[in-house]
Every structure is written in C-alpha cells, then in structure tokens.
Design a protein around this motif. Structure first.
Motif, PDB file in Angstrom:
ATOM      1  N   ILE A   1       1.339  -5.772  -6.595  1.00 31.64           N
ATOM      2  CA  ILE A   1      -0.020  -5.240  -6.607  1.00 31.64           C
ATOM      3  C   ILE A   1      -0.036  -4.074  -5.631  1.00 31.64           C
ATOM      4  N   VAL A   2      -0.513  -2.928  -6.102  1.00 31.19           N
ATOM      5  CA  VAL A   2      -0.583  -1.740  -5.257  1.00 31.19           C
ATOM      6  C   VAL A   2      -2.045  -1.475  -4.924  1.00 31.19           C
ATOM      7  N   GLU A   3      -2.340  -1.390  -3.629  1.00 28.18           N
ATOM      8  CA  GLU A   3      -3.700  -1.108  -3.182  1.00 28.18           C
ATOM      9  C   GLU A   3      -3.720   0.235  -2.475  1.00 28.18           C
TER      10      GLU A   3
ATOM     11  N   SER B   1       0.821  -1.206   0.000  1.00 30.76           N
ATOM     12  CA  SER B   1       0.000   0.000   0.000  1.00 30.76           C
ATOM     13  C   SER B   1       0.860   1.263   0.000  1.00 30.76           C
ATOM     14  N   SER B   2       2.190   1.076  -0.096  1.00 31.14           N
ATOM     15  CA  SER B   2       3.087   2.234  -0.113  1.00 31.14           C
ATOM     16  C   SER B   2       4.480   1.802  -0.562  1.00 31.14           C
ATOM     17  N   LEU B   3       5.276   2.779  -0.932  1.00 28.42           N
ATOM     18  CA  LEU B   3       6.675   2.495  -1.257  1.00 28.42           C
ATOM     19  C   LEU B   3       7.385   1.967  -0.022  1.00 28.42           C
ATOM     20  N   ARG B   4       7.065   2.511   1.126  1.00 24.28           N
ATOM     21  CA  ARG B   4       7.693   2.051   2.377  1.00 24.28           C
ATOM     22  C   ARG B   4       7.446   0.558   2.593  1.00 24.28           C
ATOM     23  N   ALA B   5       6.221   0.112   2.353  1.00 22.70           N
ATOM     24  CA  ALA B   5       5.898  -1.317   2.511  1.00 22.70           C
ATOM     25  C   ALA B   5       6.692  -2.161   1.526  1.00 22.70           C
ATOM     26  N   LEU B   6       6.819  -1.696   0.297  1.00 17.73           N
ATOM     27  CA  LEU B   6       7.603  -2.429  -0.696  1.00 17.73           C
ATOM     28  C   LEU B   6       9.064  -2.511  -0.282  1.00 17.73           C
TER      29      LEU B   6
ATOM     30  N   GLN C   1      -6.284  11.397   2.589  1.00 18.06           N
ATOM     31  CA  GLN C   1      -5.232  12.213   1.972  1.00 18.06           C
ATOM     32  C   GLN C   1      -4.360  11.400   1.013  1.00 18.06           C
ATOM     33  N   TYR C   2      -4.544  10.084   0.963  1.00 17.61           N
ATOM     34  CA  TYR C   2      -3.748   9.229   0.094  1.00 17.61           C
ATOM     35  C   TYR C   2      -4.483   8.990  -1.224  1.00 17.61           C
ATOM     36  N   ASP C   3      -3.743   8.946  -2.290  1.00 16.68           N
ATOM     37  CA  ASP C   3      -4.297   8.781  -3.617  1.00 16.68           C
ATOM     38  C   ASP C   3      -3.621   7.591  -4.291  1.00 16.68           C
ATOM     39  N   LEU C   4      -4.407   6.650  -4.784  1.00 15.39           N
ATOM     40  CA  LEU C   4      -3.856   5.442  -5.399  1.00 15.39           C
ATOM     41  C   LEU C   4      -2.910   5.785  -6.542  1.00 15.39           C
ATOM     42  N   LYS C   5      -3.289   6.731  -7.381  1.00 16.90           N
ATOM     43  CA  LYS C   5      -2.440   7.096  -8.515  1.00 16.90           C
ATOM     44  C   LYS C   5      -1.086   7.616  -8.038  1.00 16.90           C
ATOM     45  N   ALA C   6      -1.066   8.415  -6.984  1.00 17.90           N
ATOM     46  CA  ALA C   6       0.191   8.947  -6.451  1.00 17.90           C
ATOM     47  C   ALA C   6       1.058   7.820  -5.883  1.00 17.90           C
ATOM     48  N   ILE C   7       0.427   6.855  -5.211  1.00 18.59           N
ATOM     49  CA  ILE C   7       1.163   5.722  -4.643  1.00 18.59           C
ATOM     50  C   ILE C   7       1.771   4.887  -5.764  1.00 18.59           C
ATOM     51  N   VAL C   8       0.980   4.592  -6.793  1.00 16.85           N
ATOM     52  CA  VAL C   8       1.470   3.803  -7.928  1.00 16.85           C
ATOM     53  C   VAL C   8       2.623   4.525  -8.614  1.00 16.85           C
ATOM     54  N   ASN C   9       2.481   5.826  -8.840  1.00 18.59           N
ATOM     55  CA  ASN C   9       3.545   6.599  -9.491  1.00 18.59           C
ATOM     56  C   ASN C   9       4.828   6.582  -8.677  1.00 18.59           C
TER      57      ASN C   9
ATOM     58  N   GLY D   1      -2.483  -0.334   6.534  1.00 15.42           N
ATOM     59  CA  GLY D   1      -1.600   0.636   7.152  1.00 15.42           C
ATOM     60  C   GLY D   1      -2.087   2.072   7.072  1.00 15.42           C
ATOM     61  N   PHE D   2      -3.282   2.284   6.533  1.00 12.77           N
ATOM     62  CA  PHE D   2      -3.828   3.637   6.480  1.00 12.77           C
ATOM     63  C   PHE D   2      -4.563   3.912   7.781  1.00 12.77           C
ATOM     64  N   GLY D   3      -4.353   5.090   8.309  1.00 15.40           N
ATOM     65  CA  GLY D   3      -5.016   5.487   9.546  1.00 15.40           C
ATOM     66  C   GLY D   3      -6.236   6.336   9.264  1.00 15.40           C
ATOM     67  N   MET D   4      -6.587   7.141  10.234  1.00 15.48           N
ATOM     68  CA  MET D   4      -7.745   8.017  10.104  1.00 15.48           C
ATOM     69  C   MET D   4      -7.545   9.068   9.011  1.00 15.48           C
TER      70      MET D   4
END
Length: 68
Positions: free
Chosen positions: A31-33, A8-13, A49-57, A42-45
């Motif tokens: 696979i990016v979720e 779900s993030s670069l950090r996780a990868l 503010q997180y965007d799938l496209k930004a995470i994938v990029n 791992g997403f909190g409250m």
C-alpha cells in the motif's frame, strides 16, 4: 494469511525488503500512501513537493525491474 506493507516512498520499501530478506518471504501486497494520508509517514515541512502518483510510479518501476 496475507502479509502486506504500507510505505510512503521507494526508500521505505527498500528498507523493509532489506530487513525482511532473512525471512525469505515477500509481502503479498504493498500500500502506497502519499503526503495527504496523514500520520507519521516521513514527510517533513516540504510535504507539498511530493506527489502520490510519482511515488506509486517509482515503486511500480522498481518492482517491475526486479520482477516482483
């Protein structure tokens, strides 16, 4: 047999790659979720503010930079 990872993030990868470095095998696919996938990713409250496209990029840039 194919070997993949769901992140779900670069950090996780990066954590996954660091832990599996001793195996001398990279995943065949990633696979990016995003925050709307549900479950415990791992997403909190502040999930909105997180965007799938930004995470994938971000992950794509890292993989390209590393030649992976």
């Amino acid at each position: 047999m194919k070997f993949g990872i769901i992140v779900s993030s670069l950090r996780a990868l990066l954590l996954f790659l660091r832990k599996t470095a001793r195996l001398d095998r990279l995943p065949d696919y990633v696979i990016v979720e995003g925050p709307l996938a549900g479950g415990h990713l791992g997403f909190g409250m502040d999930w909105a503010q997180y965007d799938l496209k930004a995470i994938v990029n971000e992950i794509h840039r890292y993989l390209a930079q590393e030649g992976l």
